[in-house]
Design a protein around this motif. Structure first.
Motif, short mmCIF file in Angstrom:
data_model
loop_
_atom_site.label_atom_id
_atom_site.label_comp_id
_atom_site.label_asym_id
_atom_site.label_seq_id
_atom_site.Cartn_x
_atom_site.Cartn_y
_atom_site.Cartn_z
N UNK A 36 0.84 -1.19 0.00
CA UNK A 36 0.00 0.00 0.00
C UNK A 36 0.88 1.24 0.00
N UNK A 37 0.26 2.40 -0.33
CA UNK A 37 0.95 3.67 -0.20
C UNK A 37 0.57 4.32 1.13
N UNK A 38 1.52 5.04 1.68
CA UNK A 38 1.29 5.74 2.93
C UNK A 38 2.21 6.95 2.99
N UNK A 39 1.89 7.86 3.90
CA UNK A 39 2.75 8.99 4.18
C UNK A 39 3.58 8.64 5.42
N UNK A 40 4.89 8.72 5.29
CA UNK A 40 5.73 8.42 6.45
C UNK A 40 6.62 9.62 6.78
N UNK A 41 6.85 9.76 8.07
CA UNK A 41 7.74 10.79 8.59
C UNK A 41 8.97 10.10 9.16
N UNK A 42 10.13 10.36 8.56
CA UNK A 42 11.38 9.74 9.01
C UNK A 42 12.18 10.64 9.94
N UNK A 43 11.98 11.96 9.80
CA UNK A 43 12.71 12.93 10.61
C UNK A 43 11.78 14.08 10.96
N UNK A 44 11.75 14.48 12.22
CA UNK A 44 10.93 15.62 12.62
C UNK A 44 11.40 16.88 11.89
N UNK A 45 10.43 17.72 11.52
CA UNK A 45 10.80 18.95 10.83
C UNK A 45 9.68 19.51 10.00
N UNK A 46 10.00 20.16 8.87
CA UNK A 46 8.99 20.85 8.06
C UNK A 46 8.08 19.87 7.32
N UNK A 56 5.65 10.31 0.65
CA UNK A 56 4.67 9.36 0.09
C UNK A 56 5.44 8.17 -0.44
N UNK A 57 5.21 6.97 0.14
CA UNK A 57 6.00 5.81 -0.26
C UNK A 57 5.21 4.52 -0.08
N UNK A 58 5.76 3.44 -0.60
CA UNK A 58 5.13 2.14 -0.46
C UNK A 58 5.60 1.45 0.80
N UNK A 59 4.66 0.87 1.54
CA UNK A 59 4.98 0.11 2.74
C UNK A 59 4.12 -1.15 2.75
N UNK A 60 4.44 -2.07 3.64
CA UNK A 60 3.66 -3.31 3.73
C UNK A 60 2.26 -3.02 4.28
N UNK A 61 1.28 -3.78 3.80
CA UNK A 61 -0.08 -3.65 4.33
C UNK A 61 -0.08 -4.06 5.80
N UNK A 62 -0.78 -3.33 6.66
CA UNK A 62 -0.92 -3.76 8.05
C UNK A 62 -1.89 -4.94 8.15
N UNK A 63 -1.65 -5.82 9.11
CA UNK A 63 -2.55 -6.95 9.32
C UNK A 63 -3.26 -6.78 10.66
N UNK A 64 -4.58 -7.01 10.68
CA UNK A 64 -5.32 -6.82 11.93
C UNK A 64 -4.97 -7.88 12.97
N UNK A 65 -4.71 -7.44 14.19
CA UNK A 65 -4.47 -8.35 15.31
C UNK A 65 -5.82 -8.84 15.85
N UNK A 66 -5.82 -9.78 16.76
CA UNK A 66 -7.09 -10.21 17.36
C UNK A 66 -7.88 -9.02 17.91
N UNK A 67 -9.18 -8.99 17.58
CA UNK A 67 -10.02 -7.90 18.04
C UNK A 67 -9.95 -6.65 17.19
N UNK A 68 -9.18 -6.70 16.09
CA UNK A 68 -9.04 -5.55 15.21
C UNK A 68 -9.66 -5.83 13.84
#
Length: 331
Positions: free
Chosen positions: A1-11, A17-29
């Protein structure tokens, strides 16, 4: 999936905007295929590496910002009822980030199912900003005979306050910056809409009221704008602080309030506010109230959309007061 990630605090440019792994729901999610994600002013503060003095801790980096998501449930964790699969929902993620993405996971008990008449972007405007507004309005206790001045009346909270006050039958003076925002405030139903960037705006407001004085100022800006708004209050009036987008609230001295015969108090962050939100059940009740208001058409939230890939532009616009209503990212 695409997501917005912050690697360093700042402006804002640090939002990537980059590709990351899809999150998987844990029990109860559940996992939500996100159709809309909310952007909050707090997000811009945390992005800079500052908590703003609030309860949110700085996230571990890299992080996906954002705490409000709406969309369709596309995966279930262990123990979640099958009926949730395929449902349109909205949820506030709480203290955990992860919203600026095409998919997000959340505990099933945080979900609100969306009726057909409520769009995902409207739901986003109400699940966080809306629930806050519901709490503030409870404490404000506005009445039909009030003359209410609303600062930042074209903003996410301000636009809802204008509508609520008009629904009560109150007279509303909406303050906004620039012609486009003033026009929006008129559309919301304000009796008087004033451009606070114009010279002599306070005199214009008084003239439009026929010399009547305000009874309440609902102030979400602070600073000099708030001081000008407070000047519109008559004796016995109330200056109610609901936030301070300028960076600091207007703090009136006891001598000032006594001389004017007015009351100044903060609705946000004080003991009364904490009592409204100190349990998950109380927060849920405010969310339910906000969602019912939008479903019934009683409140229509203002929304400004940005593509997910342009999250940095959304942050810049929010920081420079270049937005109207709730800022929403759409994947």
């Amino acid at each position: 999936m695409h997501a917005i990630r912050l690697h360093t605090f700042g402006p804002a440019e640090n939002l990537v905007y980059e590709e990351v792994a899809d999150p998987e729901p844990a029990p109860g999610q559940v996992r939500i295929a996100v159709a809309a994600a909310g952007v909050h002013l707090l997000d811009t503060t945390l992005r800079q590496g500052d908590t703003g003095g609030g309860p949110h801790a700085l996230p571990a980096l890299p992080t996906i910002p954002g705490r409000e998501v709406a969309g369709t449930v596309d995966a279930l964790g262990e123990g979640v009822e099958p009926r949730w699969l395929g449902r349109r929902v909205v949820a506030h993620l709480g203290m955990v980030p992860g919203g600026y993405a095409e998919k997000a996971v959340v505990a099933v008990e945080k979900l609100h199912e969306l009726p057909d008449e409520v769009g995902e972007d409207q739901a986003i405007a109400m699940i966080g900003t809306g629930r806050t507004t519901m709490g503030l309005l409870r404490l404000a206790d506005l009445a039909a005979d009030d003359v209410v001045v609303v600062t930042a009346a074209a903003g996410g909270i301000g636009s809802l306050v204008v509508q609520h006050a008009k629904n009560l039958g109150a007279t509303v003076v909406g303050l906004a910056g620039g012609p486009a925002k003033v026009a929006r405030v008129r559309e919301l139903g304000a009796d008087v809409a004033v451009d606070y960037t114009a010279e002599g705006w306070a005199d214009q407001a008084l003239a439009a009221l026929g010399g009547a004085k305000a009874t309440v100022v609902m102030d979400s800006v602070g600073g000099e704008l708030a001081r000008g708004a407070v000047a519109l209050l008559g004796s016995g009036g109330r200056h109610l602080v609901i936030s301070w987008s300028s960076g600091s609230p207007l703090e009136l001295t006891e001598e000032e309030t006594a001389a004017r015969g007015i009351v100044s108090r903060s609705l946000f962050g004080g003991p009364e506010w904490r009592n409204l939100i100190d349990t998950p059940e109380k927060l849920r009740a405010l969310e339910d109230e906000a969602m019912a208001a939008v479903a019934s058409g009683q409140l229509v939230p203002a929304v400004q959309r940005f593509p997910l890939s342009e999250a940095a532009a959304a942050h810049r616009a929010l920081e420079t007061r270049g937005t109207m209503g709730k800022v929403v990212l759409t994947p």
